[in-house]
Write an enzyme that holds these catalytic residues in place. Structure first.
Site, PDB file in Angstrom:
ATOM      1  N   TYR A   1       0.850  -1.169  -0.093  1.00 53.15           N
ATOM      2  CA  TYR A   1      -0.129   0.026   0.115  1.00 53.15           C
ATOM      3  C   TYR A   1       1.053   1.283  -0.224  1.00 53.15           C
ATOM      4  O   TYR A   1       0.279   2.444  -0.493  1.00 53.15           O
ATOM      5  CB  TYR A   1      -0.769  -0.079   1.332  1.00 53.15           C
ATOM      6  CG  TYR A   1      -1.981  -1.242   1.174  1.00 53.15           C
ATOM      7  CD1 TYR A   1      -2.015  -2.012   0.403  1.00 53.15           C
ATOM      8  CD2 TYR A   1      -2.882  -1.326   2.282  1.00 53.15           C
ATOM      9  CE1 TYR A   1      -2.963  -3.130   0.274  1.00 53.15           C
ATOM     10  CE2 TYR A   1      -3.654  -2.247   2.536  1.00 53.15           C
ATOM     11  CZ  TYR A   1      -3.961  -2.915   1.358  1.00 53.15           C
ATOM     12  OH  TYR A   1      -4.952  -4.173   1.488  1.00 53.15           O
TER      13      TYR A   1
ATOM     14  N   HIS B   1       0.046 -11.885   1.829  1.00 54.07           N
ATOM     15  CA  HIS B   1      -0.981 -10.973   1.179  1.00 54.07           C
ATOM     16  C   HIS B   1      -1.632 -11.779   0.517  1.00 54.07           C
ATOM     17  O   HIS B   1      -2.860 -11.790   0.202  1.00 54.07           O
ATOM     18  CB  HIS B   1      -0.207  -9.699   0.673  1.00 54.07           C
ATOM     19  CG  HIS B   1      -1.177  -8.653   0.500  1.00 54.07           C
ATOM     20  ND1 HIS B   1      -0.900  -7.183   0.282  1.00 54.07           N
ATOM     21  CD2 HIS B   1      -2.537  -8.438  -0.025  1.00 54.07           C
ATOM     22  CE1 HIS B   1      -1.728  -6.640   0.104  1.00 54.07           C
ATOM     23  NE2 HIS B   1      -2.918  -7.265  -0.104  1.00 54.07           N
TER      24      HIS B   1
HETATM   25  P1  NAP Z   1     -14.354  -0.907   0.511  1.00 57.55           P
HETATM   26  O1  NAP Z   1     -14.043  -0.633   2.009  1.00 57.55           O
HETATM   27  O2  NAP Z   1     -15.207  -1.884   0.135  1.00 57.55           O
HETATM   28  O3  NAP Z   1     -14.939   0.728  -0.097  1.00 57.55           O
HETATM   29  C1  NAP Z   1     -14.069   1.837  -0.058  1.00 57.55           C
HETATM   30  C2  NAP Z   1     -14.886   2.715  -0.594  1.00 57.55           C
HETATM   31  O4  NAP Z   1     -16.000   3.158  -0.097  1.00 57.55           O
HETATM   32  C3  NAP Z   1     -14.094   4.112  -0.900  1.00 57.55           C
HETATM   33  O5  NAP Z   1     -14.272   4.579  -2.149  1.00 57.55           O
HETATM   34  C4  NAP Z   1     -14.645   5.045   0.373  1.00 57.55           C
HETATM   35  O6  NAP Z   1     -14.905   6.412  -0.082  1.00 57.55           O
HETATM   36  C5  NAP Z   1     -16.354   4.474   0.125  1.00 57.55           C
HETATM   37  N1  NAP Z   1     -16.931   4.643   1.434  1.00 57.55           N
HETATM   38  C6  NAP Z   1     -16.572   4.466   2.602  1.00 57.55           C
HETATM   39  N2  NAP Z   1     -17.425   4.730   3.622  1.00 57.55           N
HETATM   40  C7  NAP Z   1     -18.559   5.142   2.842  1.00 57.55           C
HETATM   41  C8  NAP Z   1     -19.545   5.701   3.344  1.00 57.55           C
HETATM   42  N3  NAP Z   1     -20.053   5.560   4.653  1.00 57.55           N
HETATM   43  N4  NAP Z   1     -20.580   5.884   2.479  1.00 57.55           N
HETATM   44  C9  NAP Z   1     -20.376   5.951   1.068  1.00 57.55           C
HETATM   45  N5  NAP Z   1     -19.097   5.471   0.619  1.00 57.55           N
HETATM   46  C10 NAP Z   1     -18.204   5.197   1.510  1.00 57.55           C
HETATM   47  O7  NAP Z   1     -12.996  -0.984  -0.289  1.00 57.55           O
HETATM   48  P2  NAP Z   1     -11.595  -1.528  -0.281  1.00 57.55           P
HETATM   49  O8  NAP Z   1     -10.688  -0.415   0.108  1.00 57.55           O
HETATM   50  O9  NAP Z   1     -11.299  -2.230  -1.329  1.00 57.55           O
HETATM   51  O10 NAP Z   1     -11.555  -2.457   1.197  1.00 57.55           O
HETATM   52  C11 NAP Z   1     -11.366  -2.096   2.519  1.00 57.55           C
HETATM   53  C12 NAP Z   1      -9.885  -2.625   2.955  1.00 57.55           C
HETATM   54  O11 NAP Z   1      -9.731  -4.132   2.745  1.00 57.55           O
HETATM   55  C13 NAP Z   1      -8.708  -1.895   2.375  1.00 57.55           C
HETATM   56  O12 NAP Z   1      -8.517  -0.680   2.210  1.00 57.55           O
HETATM   57  C14 NAP Z   1      -7.598  -2.672   2.588  1.00 57.55           C
HETATM   58  O13 NAP Z   1      -7.283  -2.304   3.934  1.00 57.55           O
HETATM   59  C15 NAP Z   1      -8.374  -4.400   2.526  1.00 57.55           C
HETATM   60  N6  NAP Z   1      -8.131  -4.857   1.179  1.00 57.55           N
HETATM   61  C16 NAP Z   1      -7.362  -5.925   1.393  1.00 57.55           C
HETATM   62  C17 NAP Z   1      -7.262  -6.652   0.033  1.00 57.55           C
HETATM   63  C18 NAP Z   1      -6.411  -7.702   0.556  1.00 57.55           C
HETATM   64  O14 NAP Z   1      -5.858  -8.390  -0.629  1.00 57.55           O
HETATM   65  N7  NAP Z   1      -6.049  -8.343   1.458  1.00 57.55           N
HETATM   66  C19 NAP Z   1      -7.872  -6.272  -1.029  1.00 57.55           C
HETATM   67  C20 NAP Z   1      -8.643  -5.056  -1.118  1.00 57.55           C
HETATM   68  C21 NAP Z   1      -8.794  -4.762   0.123  1.00 57.55           C
HETATM   69  P3  NAP Z   1     -13.743   7.492   0.825  1.00 57.55           P
HETATM   70  O15 NAP Z   1     -12.486   6.980   0.857  1.00 57.55           O
HETATM   71  O16 NAP Z   1     -13.815   8.770  -0.267  1.00 57.55           O
HETATM   72  O17 NAP Z   1     -14.449   7.932   2.135  1.00 57.55           O
END
Ligand code: NAP
Length: 259
Positions: free
Chosen positions: A52, A108
């Protein structure tokens, strides 16, 4: 702090907060602003990863709080899973974050190029040397997890997988449960698509909540840990308001039926 997040007891006895802040794509000024804001609000788990590229931007916020009150997860990427690479990457990650010990260090992604037993030996060494309290995996489906369980001499406490109303890989969740491996649901908001999801909107109207809160609450009710990523204060706050109400069994089943 205006909220207390419940914790899940892992098979090693460590207590992992059930809600955390995801930080994929949270970098630069946004990261420097959002992480301390989240910690002040009561978030006590930060999810990050070597790839990241934001450890140094998370670090200043960590210096301002009691380290023992926080749970910090990071991940070693595929391509760095040989014995010496795991040790070197973890050492670099600790230096970047400005801490002595992680709470959880995950593989990961599985990597067929690196012998799994060798990677787990290195992870065991990290635990022995106090560089991480516990270890786990991410993106391990049934086949990978079966191999991991056969070769690892260190307890695997967590599998972080993509899980949300639109993506429900139950088979691997069942294998995790059989082996007391806590499941962390990543991309719980479907990368930001939750607000427009028809069924989530319908249930949100019934409960006077938001579709995002319905998605997160539903995952908690499936006994998963959630790590929504958010940048704005409003989103960070909204995503924490999921602890003192419930979906009914019928509402729960309606989301399950999306599988
Ligand atoms: P997510 O949490 O499913 O969605 C994030 C998106 O939702 C962002 O665009 C955010 O916007 C928006 N959002 C957040 N709160 C909101 C709300 N209350 N209302 C409307 N929109 C909202 O996506 P993700 O980042 O893919 O997954 C979450 C975490 O999981 C990652 O950050 C990471 O730490 C982890 N992850 C791990 C892997 C892996 O391979 N292990 C892969 C993907 C993700 P804003 O940012 O503008 O608030």
């Amino acid at each position: 702090m205006d909220i207390e997040i419940p914790r899940e007891t892992l098979k090693t006895g460590h207590e992992m907060p059930k809600v955390g802040l995801g930080t994929w794509k949270l970098t630069g000024e946004d990261c420097l602003r959002a992480v301390p804001l989240a910690l002040a609000m009561g978030y006590d788990q930060i999810d990050t990863a070597d790839v990241y590229g934001n450890h140094r931007e998370i670090a200043p916020a960590l210096r301002e709080v009691d380290r023992d009150s926080l749970w910090i997860t990071s991940k070693v990427n595929r391509g760095s899973l040989r014995y010496d690479d795991v040790l070197a990457t973890c050492e670099k990650n600790l230096e970047e974050l400005g801490i002595d010990c992680l709470d959880l260090y995950l593989i990961h992604w599985p990597d067929p190029e690196a012998p799994m037993a060798e990677t787990f030996r290195a992870l065991g060494r990290l635990v022995d040397e106090g560089m991480t309290r516990a270890i786990g995996v991410s993106n391990f489906m049934v086949e990978h997890l079966t191999e991991a369980l056969a070769v690892s001499e260190v307890p695997i406490v967590n599998n972080q997988i993509k899980f949300n109303p639109a993506h429900q890989p139950w088979e691997v969740v069942e294998l995790c449960r059989e082996n007391e491996i806590a499941v962390t649901a990543y991309s719980p908001l479907m990368h930001g698509d939750a607000p427009g999801h028809e069924v989530l909107r319908e249930i949100a109207r019934e409960l006077e909540r938001t579709p995002v809160q319905v998605a997160l609450r539903w995952l908690l009710q499936q006994e998963m840990i959630v790590i929504p990523k958010a940048t704005s204060e409003a989103h960070l706050r909204e995503n924490l308001q999921i602890l003192d109400w419930e979906l009914s069994p019928e509402q729960d089943a309606r989301i399950r039926a999306l599988a």
